[in-house]
Enzyme design. Structure first.
Site, mmCIF file in Angstrom:
data_model
loop_
_atom_site.group_PDB
_atom_site.id
_atom_site.type_symbol
_atom_site.label_atom_id
_atom_site.label_comp_id
_atom_site.label_asym_id
_atom_site.label_seq_id
_atom_site.Cartn_x
_atom_site.Cartn_y
_atom_site.Cartn_z
ATOM 1 N N VAL A 28 7.212 -24.099 41.699
ATOM 2 C CA VAL A 28 8.279 -23.172 42.060
ATOM 3 C C VAL A 28 7.722 -22.140 43.034
ATOM 4 O O VAL A 28 6.663 -21.552 42.792
ATOM 5 C CB VAL A 28 8.860 -22.471 40.813
ATOM 6 C CG1 VAL A 28 9.952 -21.487 41.218
ATOM 7 C CG2 VAL A 28 9.426 -23.499 39.846
ATOM 8 N N LYS A 42 12.457 -24.882 43.444
ATOM 9 C CA LYS A 42 11.688 -25.858 42.668
ATOM 10 C C LYS A 42 11.459 -27.086 43.541
ATOM 11 O O LYS A 42 12.409 -27.737 43.984
ATOM 12 C CB LYS A 42 12.439 -26.245 41.400
ATOM 13 C CG LYS A 42 11.742 -27.338 40.588
ATOM 14 C CD LYS A 42 12.634 -27.887 39.482
ATOM 15 C CE LYS A 42 12.822 -26.874 38.369
ATOM 16 N NZ LYS A 42 13.515 -27.484 37.194
ATOM 17 N N ASP A 136 16.808 -28.224 25.846
ATOM 18 C CA ASP A 136 15.415 -27.756 25.913
ATOM 19 C C ASP A 136 15.373 -26.232 25.867
ATOM 20 O O ASP A 136 14.705 -25.586 26.661
ATOM 21 C CB ASP A 136 14.742 -28.272 27.186
ATOM 22 C CG ASP A 136 13.204 -28.183 27.091
ATOM 23 O OD1 ASP A 136 12.685 -28.089 25.953
ATOM 24 O OD2 ASP A 136 12.539 -28.198 28.135
#
Length: 750
Positions: A28, A42, A136
């Site tokens: 990043v 990213k 996540d």
């Protein structure tokens, strides 16, 4: 962290400035747009660029991130998943991840822990409403920004109606924060899996360790599936909320909406890990940006995205409403940004009492000036207005005229109750026509006005209309079909305004302004819009303006070049056009100027406000001031200042003349709207019925009440929920509930 040899100079035309972090799947970088706005990009590692299965996952990540870009997540600025080296750019904000914050200073406690819990739950609610399951949720994917927590990294998320993409031999997720079903049958994972992860995350935030921590990720995964959670160090009040989230059976867990109701009942003085508890105060060297990696390689059994712990920019924006669907937009966020009057929710059994610890302290007395009096015979009260639509949340708003309190919203055109005791004088419901929503326009001494939005399936008739009622008896005096375009032009629901003894409306064909005598409804003038534009009335004290926008910009939902025209209140003639650099939202009058907040746009979405525009009331002069940063939240104006209330309780006061920040104060009132300035205090209230009184001078809290309703956080941009009648504070609530208390004796905070 500076760029390294071999790092690219730019990605997708964005010049790179620094390396923010690197993880198992990519790196990043900090970059700048052409206008100088920072973004986080990213860039996927080269070894994965040729892997078609990985490209599919990355396309899904980009799509998911675009779907959920909003107040609690990272707004996607640009992306190219088909590039030789796939990349995605998101808005960048500073702040530590939750993992970094706890590693640096230990577990969270008190109001900070409560705000985190509510903010993350609201984030999940919005993510799930967009049809996405995150899958996540973990400490490195939560950024603690000044405006509240932000959820990032949708690298393994999926649309709720899509098949899960798995990679052979890999477990997708991070075991300490995964649900049992995610470990056992990842293809069947749904929103309630994220609720389980949220429970583990809140335990970690409160204690510094997860509820299933073990010596290896394999043992951790076993305990997630088979063992009970370790919750001994979790504060008792929080434990009662978190424990149901950690049920092995997904169907036994609460939904995010149910969880929000429970969380808002938590006290603000939540405790933390006992002194000397596990991980208390553990520290390590930390960087200053949340984008830096917490671990260069993922856990052995976890396949994450770019697991840098990066805040690849929590979006401080909210998605703009579809501007040419005003009926639906106004029904959900009735009277957005103060155009009308809307609600909170039914309260608990407690009645207001004497100010006490944590709620109304002795400071409560300075919230009411010595000259402010209570309505005759006043006693604290709570009442429910029958006849409204319960499926439209946060809709009621009220105005006071002496002891008369006029309220409207939902399916209630208007109701009159006594400010002294809440007793009902009359209620007028919407007769016979299915309504999508109602809001109160305003009142004169003898007439009350509502704005009615017909449902899409209403049989014939106008989609919207202005209704006038007799203030004494509630009988309908007249109604007129009306346009519904002000949200598109001004960002506010204000297609009808009361000014003096007149009501100014937009005609049903959205082609002209019309003025009517407030009592009789007779037309006093009609003024066509300037050619090629559509307009909305904007009151400015005793003055009236027409704010107009080019038709082409309205069709594109991108008003960039609005104009203002002074309206002759007697004849209706329009003055010369005053050009304003948009998009802007009218806020009110400060000094000798009409003040507008300037919206900061990220593509088609508003990402908050980055400055003010001031239009002189005595000349066509327009001046501008920029804020030091872009502020997100619900805007309001009172006491000569502009305020932005963040979804997690941060209130910022800004000088409308210079754009400088006057003060910023973190409160426990999440999703607040306001301010209402009265009797030496600024009142902000949330949809849960929680109220805070702040000092206008420095934002110092004078007192705060507990939640008194079961409502969820209201729509961003909602108008103030508090009405002040003398020294009485009246709060509107969903379920069409109203409650009132003495400002000098606010309800105790338990």
């Amino acid at each position: 962290m500076s760029l390294r040899g071999g790092d690219p100079a730019e990605i997708g035309g964005y010049p790179l400035e620094a390396r923010l972090g690197s993880g198992g799947m990519g790196t990043v970088f900090l970059a700048r747009t052409a206008s100088g706005r920072p973004v986080a990009i990213k860039l996927i590692h080269q070894q994965f660029a040729g892997d078609e299965e990985f490209r599919i996952r990355f396309r899904q990540e980009v799509a998911a991130a675009r779907r959920v870009s909003g107040a609690f997540t990272a707004a996607v600025v640009d992306a190219d998943p088909e590039a030789e080296h796939p990349w995605m750019a998101t808005a960048y904000i500073e702040g530590h991840t939750l993992a970094q914050r706890i590693a640096k200073t230990g577990p969270l406690t008190g109001a900070e822990l409560r705000i985190l819990a509510i903010g993350l739950t609201e984030a999940l609610r919005d993510i799930h409403r967009a049809g996405v399951v995150h899958r996540d949720l973990k400490p490195s994917n939560v950024v603690l920004s000044p405006e509240g927590p932000r959820v990032i990294d949708f690298g393994i998320s999926r649309a709720a109606d899509q098949q899960t993409l798995t990679m052979t031999g890999r477990v997708i997720g991070t075991p300490p924060f995964m649900s049992p079903e995610q470990l056992q049958a990842p293809r069947g994972v749904g929103p309630l899996s994220d609720v389980f992860s949220l429970g583990t995350l809140l335990v970690y935030a409160a204690t510094g360790q997860g509820p299933f921590d073990a010596d290896s990720p394999y043992m951790t995964a076993y305990q997630v599936v088979h063992e009970e959670p370790s919750l001994g160090d979790v504060p008792t009040a929080l434990r009662a909320v978190v424990e149901p989230c950690l049920e092995k059976d997904p169907e036994a867990r609460p939904s995010t909406d149910e969880l929000l109701v429970r969380l808002r009942d938590l006290p603000t003085d939540l405790g933390g890990t006992p002194a000397g508890g596990v991980h208390a105060g553990r520290t390590r060297d930390m960087k200053t940006q949340h984008h830096l990696t917490t671990a260069d390689t993922p856990p052995p059994t976890a396949l994450t995205g770019v697991d840098t712990g990066t805040g690849t920019g929590a979006a401080i924006g909210r998605r703009l409403r579809r501007r040419w669907r005003p009926v639906l937009a106004a029904a959900v966020a009735v009277a957005a940004i103060g155009g009308g009057v809307a609600a909170v929710t039914s309260g608990g059994p407690d009645e207001p009492g004497t100010a006490g610890k944590g709620g109304g302290s002795d400071k409560g007395s300075i919230a009411a000036a010595p000259g402010a009096a209570l309505p005759d015979g006043f006693e604290p009260w709570r009442k429910t207005v029958r006849g409204g639509r319960e499926d439209i949340p946060d809709e009621l708003r009220c105005v006071a005229r002496g002891d008369a309190l006029f309220c409207g919203g939902g399916g209630v055109v208007a109701t009159r109750v006594r400010a002294s005791d809440g007793s009902r004088v009359w209620t007028e419901n919407s007769p016979g026509v299915p309504v999508q929503g109602m809001h109160l326009v305003g009142a004169t001494n003898d007439t009350v006005f509502g704005y009615r939005f017909a449902a899409e399936d209403a049989p014939g008739g106008p989609a919207t209309e202005v209704v006038a009622l007799d203030a004494k008896h509630g009988t309908e005096l007249w109604f007129v079909p009306s346009g519904a375009q002000s949200t598109a032009v001004t960002g506010r629901t204000r297609d009808a305004v009361v000014i003096g003894s007149s009501v100014i409306t937009v005609d049903a064909s959205n082609s002209r302004l019309e003025a009517r005598d407030a009592r009789s409804g007779s037309v006093t003038w009609k003024t066509p819009f300037p050619a090629g534009t559509r307009c909305s009335p904007v009151p400015a004290g005793a003055r009236l303006y027409a704010m107009c926008a080019p038709g082409a910009e309205l069709e594109a939902s991108a008003v960039r070049n609005p104009t203002l025209h002074v309206v002759d209140r007697v004849k209706g003639t329009l003055g010369k056009a005053i050009a304003v650099k948009g998009p802007v939202v009218p806020m009110g009058v400060a000094g000798d100027a009409l003040v507008f907040l300037r919206q900061h746009m990220e593509g088609p979405a508003s990402a908050g406000y980055d400055g003010v525009a001031r239009v002189s009331l005595t000349s066509p002069k327009v001046s501008y001031s920029r804020f030091a940063k872009t502020y997100d939240g619900t805007p309001g104006m009172g006491g000569g200042a502009v305020y932005l209330s963040g979804q997690t309780g941060l209130v910022t006061a800004l000088d409308p003349a210079t754009g400088r920040k006057k003060w910023s104060r973190q409160t426990s009132v999440e999703g607040a709207s306001g301010p209402v300035a009265a009797a030496g205090a600024l009142y902000f209230s949330s949809a849960s019925g929680r109220v805070v009184a702040l000092s206008p001078r420095d934002g110092e809290p004078l007192w705060t009440t507990d939640p008194r309703a079961q409502g969820l956080t209201g729509e961003l941009g909602a108008s103030p929920r508090v009405t002040v009648a003398g020294r009485a504070v009246v709060v509107a609530a969903a379920g069409n509930t109203l409650f009132a208390f003495d400002a000098a004796k606010p309800p105790k905070s338990r």
